[in-house]
Design a protein around this motif. Structure first.
Motif, PDB file in Angstrom:
ATOM      1  N   VAL A  74      14.081 -19.194  15.013  1.00 38.78           N
ATOM      2  CA  VAL A  74      14.095 -20.218  16.051  1.00 38.78           C
ATOM      3  C   VAL A  74      12.659 -20.681  16.231  1.00 38.78           C
ATOM      4  O   VAL A  74      11.746 -19.872  16.367  1.00 38.78           O
ATOM      5  CB  VAL A  74      14.651 -19.673  17.382  1.00 38.78           C
ATOM      6  CG1 VAL A  74      14.611 -20.736  18.459  1.00 38.78           C
ATOM      7  CG2 VAL A  74      16.065 -19.158  17.194  1.00 38.78           C
ATOM      8  N   TYR A  83      13.801 -27.916  19.637  1.00 38.11           N
ATOM      9  CA  TYR A  83      13.833 -26.647  18.921  1.00 38.11           C
ATOM     10  C   TYR A  83      14.708 -26.786  17.685  1.00 38.11           C
ATOM     11  O   TYR A  83      15.577 -27.652  17.620  1.00 38.11           O
ATOM     12  CB  TYR A  83      14.384 -25.540  19.822  1.00 38.11           C
ATOM     13  CG  TYR A  83      13.500 -25.254  21.002  1.00 38.11           C
ATOM     14  CD1 TYR A  83      12.546 -24.253  20.938  1.00 38.11           C
ATOM     15  CD2 TYR A  83      13.599 -25.991  22.178  1.00 38.11           C
ATOM     16  CE1 TYR A  83      11.712 -23.983  22.013  1.00 38.11           C
ATOM     17  CE2 TYR A  83      12.773 -25.735  23.262  1.00 38.11           C
ATOM     18  CZ  TYR A  83      11.835 -24.733  23.163  1.00 38.11           C
ATOM     19  OH  TYR A  83      11.014 -24.481  24.224  1.00 38.11           O
ATOM     20  N   ALA A  85      16.718 -24.204  14.501  1.00 38.39           N
ATOM     21  CA  ALA A  85      17.125 -22.842  14.154  1.00 38.39           C
ATOM     22  C   ALA A  85      17.629 -22.816  12.715  1.00 38.39           C
ATOM     23  O   ALA A  85      18.364 -23.712  12.284  1.00 38.39           O
ATOM     24  CB  ALA A  85      18.210 -22.359  15.105  1.00 38.39           C
ATOM     25  N   VAL A 134      21.286 -26.724  17.560  1.00 34.10           N
ATOM     26  CA  VAL A 134      20.616 -26.327  18.794  1.00 34.10           C
ATOM     27  C   VAL A 134      20.992 -27.338  19.867  1.00 34.10           C
ATOM     28  O   VAL A 134      20.737 -28.528  19.729  1.00 34.10           O
ATOM     29  CB  VAL A 134      19.078 -26.289  18.617  1.00 34.10           C
ATOM     30  CG1 VAL A 134      18.397 -25.984  19.937  1.00 34.10           C
ATOM     31  CG2 VAL A 134      18.691 -25.277  17.567  1.00 34.10           C
ATOM     32  N   VAL A 145      22.200 -21.825  20.382  1.00 30.84           N
ATOM     33  CA  VAL A 145      22.164 -21.928  18.927  1.00 30.84           C
ATOM     34  C   VAL A 145      23.554 -21.561  18.415  1.00 30.84           C
ATOM     35  O   VAL A 145      24.069 -20.486  18.735  1.00 30.84           O
ATOM     36  CB  VAL A 145      21.111 -20.980  18.331  1.00 30.84           C
ATOM     37  CG1 VAL A 145      21.130 -21.044  16.812  1.00 30.84           C
ATOM     38  CG2 VAL A 145      19.731 -21.308  18.870  1.00 30.84           C
TER      39      VAL A 145
END
Length: 148
Positions: A74, A83, A85, A134, A145
């Motif tokens: 992450v 973000y 992942a 995400v 996630v």
């Protein structure tokens, strides 16, 4: 004659465009589903742009921790407040990836020496890391996630 040529070209275009995915990925499908609270979790490391952590099986008692319990990478993007992942597994030889601490948003496979660019959808040549979805929930200050 002109109509036959048109049909032939259309069929040829469709046949050539419906090909194999150009990115290789040998990782079997795994269900991933967990929440991350960036202001609290991982010693607040994910509040800094360019920071990455590997979320393992012991994170809040979760059971979905990727292929062979390698975990999920992450990371917080540098240019935006978002973000990303990725599976912490190399798509070529299925070994666990390591986050490169001396370079931002990069992960390396020690076996094949490939470097995956996490700020470029996990690409490394013709290979791509498994990317997870995400979902940001800013009102609650966390994100989810999940597998795609």
């Amino acid at each position: 004659m002109r109509m036959k040529c048109t049909y032939f070209l259309t069929f040829l275009f469709l046949f050539l465009s419906c090909g194999k995915n150009k990115y290789e990925n040998n990782i079997p499908y795994n269900i991933v589903n967990f929440k991350v609270f960036p202001l609290i979790d991982f010693d607040k490391k994910l509040t800094s742009p360019g920071a990455c952590v590997i979320v393992g099986c012991n994170y809040k008692g979760q059971q979905s921790c990727g292929y062979k319990d390698h975990g999920v990478i992450v990371c917080r993007m540098i240019t935006s407040d978002t973000y990303a992942a990725y599976a912490a597994t190399c798509p070529i030889d299925l070994t666990k990836l390591q986050i490169m601490n001396n370079v931002l948003l990069r992960a390396k496979c020690d076996k094949c020496s490939r470097i995956f660019e996490l700020d470029n959808h996990g690409l490394s040549g013709n290979e791509r890391l498994t990317e997870y979805r995400v979902q940001m929930l800013m009102a609650e200050h966390y994100f989810i996630v999940t597998s795609q």
